[in-house]
Write a protein that holds these residues in place. Structure first.
Motif, PDB file in Angstrom:
ATOM      1  N   CYS A 222    -103.844-139.730  59.516  1.00 49.00           N
ATOM      2  CA  CYS A 222    -103.590-138.598  58.614  1.00 49.00           C
ATOM      3  C   CYS A 222    -102.171-138.589  58.065  1.00 49.00           C
ATOM      4  O   CYS A 222    -101.928-138.078  56.966  1.00 49.00           O
ATOM      5  CB  CYS A 222    -103.830-137.280  59.347  1.00 49.00           C
ATOM      6  SG  CYS A 222    -105.509-136.989  59.835  1.00 49.00           S
TER       7      CYS A 222
ATOM      8  N   ASN B 146     -99.075-134.365  57.662  1.00 45.18           N
ATOM      9  CA  ASN B 146    -100.401-133.749  57.544  1.00 45.18           C
ATOM     10  C   ASN B 146    -100.898-133.243  58.895  1.00 45.18           C
ATOM     11  O   ASN B 146    -101.507-132.163  58.978  1.00 45.18           O
ATOM     12  CB  ASN B 146    -101.399-134.745  56.957  1.00 45.18           C
ATOM     13  CG  ASN B 146    -101.166-135.000  55.480  1.00 45.18           C
ATOM     14  OD1 ASN B 146    -100.651-134.144  54.763  1.00 45.18           O
ATOM     15  ND2 ASN B 146    -101.544-136.180  55.007  1.00 45.18           N
TER      16      ASN B 146
ATOM     17  N   THR C  39    -107.464-130.938  60.013  1.00 52.80           N
ATOM     18  CA  THR C  39    -106.928-132.265  59.688  1.00 52.80           C
ATOM     19  C   THR C  39    -107.576-132.818  58.420  1.00 52.80           C
ATOM     20  O   THR C  39    -106.902-133.488  57.626  1.00 52.80           O
ATOM     21  CB  THR C  39    -107.123-133.241  60.857  1.00 52.80           C
ATOM     22  OG1 THR C  39    -108.483-133.173  61.331  1.00 52.80           O
ATOM     23  CG2 THR C  39    -106.185-132.905  62.009  1.00 52.80           C
ATOM     24  N   GLU C  40    -108.859-132.557  58.216  1.00 51.39           N
ATOM     25  CA  GLU C  40    -109.498-133.003  56.975  1.00 51.39           C
ATOM     26  C   GLU C  40    -108.912-132.279  55.773  1.00 51.39           C
ATOM     27  O   GLU C  40    -108.685-132.892  54.713  1.00 51.39           O
ATOM     28  CB  GLU C  40    -111.010-132.789  57.048  1.00 51.39           C
ATOM     29  CG  GLU C  40    -111.728-133.789  57.949  1.00 51.39           C
ATOM     30  CD  GLU C  40    -113.240-133.705  57.838  1.00 51.39           C
ATOM     31  OE1 GLU C  40    -113.913-134.721  58.057  1.00 51.39           O
ATOM     32  OE2 GLU C  40    -113.759-132.599  57.530  1.00 51.39           O
TER      33      GLU C  40
ATOM     34  N   SER D 284    -105.230-133.670  55.188  1.00 49.13           N
ATOM     35  CA  SER D 284    -105.136-135.068  54.773  1.00 49.13           C
ATOM     36  C   SER D 284    -106.029-135.416  53.595  1.00 49.13           C
ATOM     37  O   SER D 284    -105.869-136.488  52.996  1.00 49.13           O
ATOM     38  CB  SER D 284    -105.496-135.982  55.950  1.00 49.13           C
ATOM     39  OG  SER D 284    -106.866-135.817  56.309  1.00 49.13           O
TER      40      SER D 284
ATOM     41  N   LYS E 176    -109.083-136.272  53.819  1.00 52.61           N
ATOM     42  CA  LYS E 176    -109.845-137.441  54.241  1.00 52.61           C
ATOM     43  C   LYS E 176    -111.063-137.001  55.044  1.00 52.61           C
ATOM     44  O   LYS E 176    -111.064-135.944  55.678  1.00 52.61           O
ATOM     45  CB  LYS E 176    -108.983-138.372  55.095  1.00 52.61           C
ATOM     46  CG  LYS E 176    -107.838-139.041  54.354  1.00 52.61           C
ATOM     47  CD  LYS E 176    -107.073-139.989  55.268  1.00 52.61           C
ATOM     48  CE  LYS E 176    -105.958-140.704  54.510  1.00 52.61           C
ATOM     49  NZ  LYS E 176    -105.210-141.645  55.379  1.00 52.61           N
TER      50      LYS E 176
END
Length: 412
Positions: free
Chosen positions: A343, A347, A373-374, A377, A379
Motif C-alpha cells: 500500500c 497510505n 487500506t483499500e 491505497s 487497490k
C-alpha cells in the motif's frame, strides 16, 4: 481473562437477570427493560460484581499488599449500541465517574480529571471525572511507588518503582522510549491530550511473558504507558529486550485502548499491530533499522513456528494454544509489514488513523482494516488478505525481500 463472581444488575432499584447475548464473545451481556426504555427517558442502571484476579495470559488484573491495577480494556462495563435496524446511539456515555479507594501512601493513576481527595476510614478516596470524548476508557494503577520524572529528548517519562532506580539507566531508557513514543504518535496519530507523559510502572506481581518462554518477565499495556514485571528492572531497564517489550506495549495504546480489537481479531490487530510498532519505532532510529527489525521478526517467527505451527490470523472461538498464538502473532506483524509494502507507508498510516478516528472508543476487526487500506491505497487487496489471513507460513518473495546478508547483525 479474569474472574467475575456475584454479578447483579439493578434497573431503577429492581434486580433483573442478565443473559449472555453473544455466542462468540462471552463478555457480552443483555439486561431486560420492563417497561421498555423510551427515548429521552432517564434510567438508573447499577451493576455490581466481585472482580477476582487469577492467572491470565497477560496478567491484566493484579492485586497485592504493595499495589493493584485493572488494566484490561474490557474489565469495566462498556455500553453497547442497541440491536435493531433503526437503533441509534453509541457506546460512549456522556460522562463517567470513577472512584478509587486506596491506602493513603498509594500513588493512583487513572484517566480523567482528578477531583478532590477525601478520607473514608483507613482509605483515601480519589475520584476521576472521565469525558469519553477525550479520555481513555477506565483503568486503574495504584501502589506504594517511588516516582522519578525524567525530561528526555522527546518528552517526559515518568517511572513508578518500588525501589530507587539507577539514574544513568533511567535516563537512557527515557531517551529511547520518549523517542519511540514520538515516532509511534506521528504514525498512529496524537490523542486529544497532545502533551502526554510516557509512564513506566513496576508491577506489584509477576507478569507472564506474551512471547518467548512463559517463565520470562512480561508486561501489560496501559494508555501511553506500560506495566513491567519487576524482573525487567533487575535485568536492566535500558536492556534492549526490555525496551522492545516496553515499545510493544506502548504501541497497543492505539489498538487496545483507543480502539479495541474484537476477540477474533486480537492476534491480527492486537499482537500484530503491537509488534508492527517495533518496526515503526526502529525506523525512527534510522532507515536501516527498519529492515533489521523485520528480519528479527522473521527469525522469531521461524523459531516460534518450529515449536508450534501458525494458524489463521482470525482466531476462532475455541482459541489457540499459547505456542500457536506466539507463532501466529509474529505472522500477523509480518502481514502488516507486507501490507505497508504493497500500500505504501503513507497510505497504511492513513488507513490505520482512519480506523482509530472512526472506531474510537469502540471495537474493530479485519473488515475495517481491509476497507480502510483499500480506500487509502485505491487497490484491490482482497486476494492478499485471503492469502495471509488463511494460509500458514509467509510468502517466499517476502522472506527474500528482508534477507539479511551473512554475518550481518540482527536485532534481538
Amino acid at each position: 481473562m479474569f474472574g467475575v463472581q456475584n454479578l447483579r444488575v439493578l434497573i431503577e432499584g429492581v434486580e433483573v437477570s442478565p443473559q449472555r447475548s453473544s455466542q462468540t464473545d462471552a463478555r457480552m451481556m443483555r439486561a431486560p427493560f420492563d417497561p421498555p426504555w423510551e427515548q429521552n427517558e432517564m434510567r438508573k442502571v447499577v451493576a455490581e460484581w466481585d472482580l477476582v484476579p487469577e492467572s491470565t495470559a497477560r496478567g491484566t488484573i493484579v492485586a497485592s499488599s504493595e499495589g493493584f491495577f485493572v488494566a484490561d480494556e474490557t474489565a469495566l462495563p462498556l455500553w453497547q449500541t442497541p440491536n435493531g435496524v433503526f437503533a441509534k446511539g453509541g457506546t460512549k456515555p456522556n460522562k463517567e465517574l470513577l472512584t478509587v479507594f486506596a491506602p493513603p501512601d498509594f500513588h493512583v493513576l487513572a484517566p480523567g480529571k482528578p477531583l478532590k481527595r477525601t478520607a473514608d476510614g483507613d482509605y483515601i478516596v480519589q475520584r476521576f471525572l472521565i469525558d469519553p470524548d477525550i479520555d481513555f476508557i477506565p483503568y486503574v494503577v495504584a501502589g506504594r511507588y517511588q516516582e522519578k520524572l525524567i525530561h528526555a529528548r522527546q518528552g517526559q517519562v515518568q517511572f513508578w518503582t518500588f525501589r530507587l532506580m539507577d539514574g544513568a539507566a533511567a535516563q537512557a531508557a527515557a531517551d529511547r522510549l520518549s523517542s519511540s513514543m514520538k515516532t509511534l504518535t506521528e504514525f498512529f496519530g496524537a490523542g486529544p491530550n497532545e502533551k502526554s507523559v510516557v509512564r513506566v510502572v513496576e508491577s506489584p506481581a509477576v507478569l507472564p511473558a506474551e512471547f518467548g518462554s512463559s517463565l520470562d518477565p512480561g508486561g501489560v499495556s496501559i494508555p501511553e504507558g506500560v506495566l513491567l514485571d519487576s524482573r525487567t528492572f533487575k535485568q536492566g531497564i535500558a536492556n534492549e529486550a526490555v525496551l522492545q517489550l516496553a515499545e510493544y506495549e506502548l504501541a497497543r495504546t492505539w489498538f487496545g485502548w483507543r480502539v479495541r480489537p474484537r476477540p477474533e481479531a486480537q492476534i491480527l490487530m492486537g499482537r500484530g499491530v503491537g509488534l508492527f510498532g517495533l518496526v515503526i519505532a526502529a525506523e525512527g532510529r534510522g532507515k536501516d533499522q527498519r529492515g533489521r527489525m523485520i528480519a528479527s521478526l522473521i527469525a522469531r517467527y521461524d523459531e516460534a513456528r518450529a515449536a508450534a505451527p501458525d494458524k489463521r490470523l482470525m482466531e476462532p472461538p475455541v482459541g489457540y494454544s499459547r505456542a500457536e498464538r506466539i507463532s501466529t502473532g509474529y505472522r500477523a506483524a509480518l502481514f502488516i509489514v507486507a501490507l505497508e509494502d504493497l500500500c505504501g507507508h503513507d497510505n497504511l498510516r492513513t488507513a490505520l488513523r482512519d480506523i482509530i478516528h472512526d472506531r474510537s472508543g469502540s471495537d474493530t476487526s479485519y473488515e475495517e482494516l481491509l476497507a480502510a487500506t483499500e480506500a487509502a491505497s485505491e487497490k484491490d487487496l482482497a486476494e492478499m488478505f485471503r492469502t495471509w489471513l488463511v494460509q500458514p507460513s509467509i510468502p517466499e518473495d517476502f522472506r527474500a525481500r528482508y534477507k539479511i546478508a551473512p554475518g550481518a547483525h540482527i536485532l534481538n
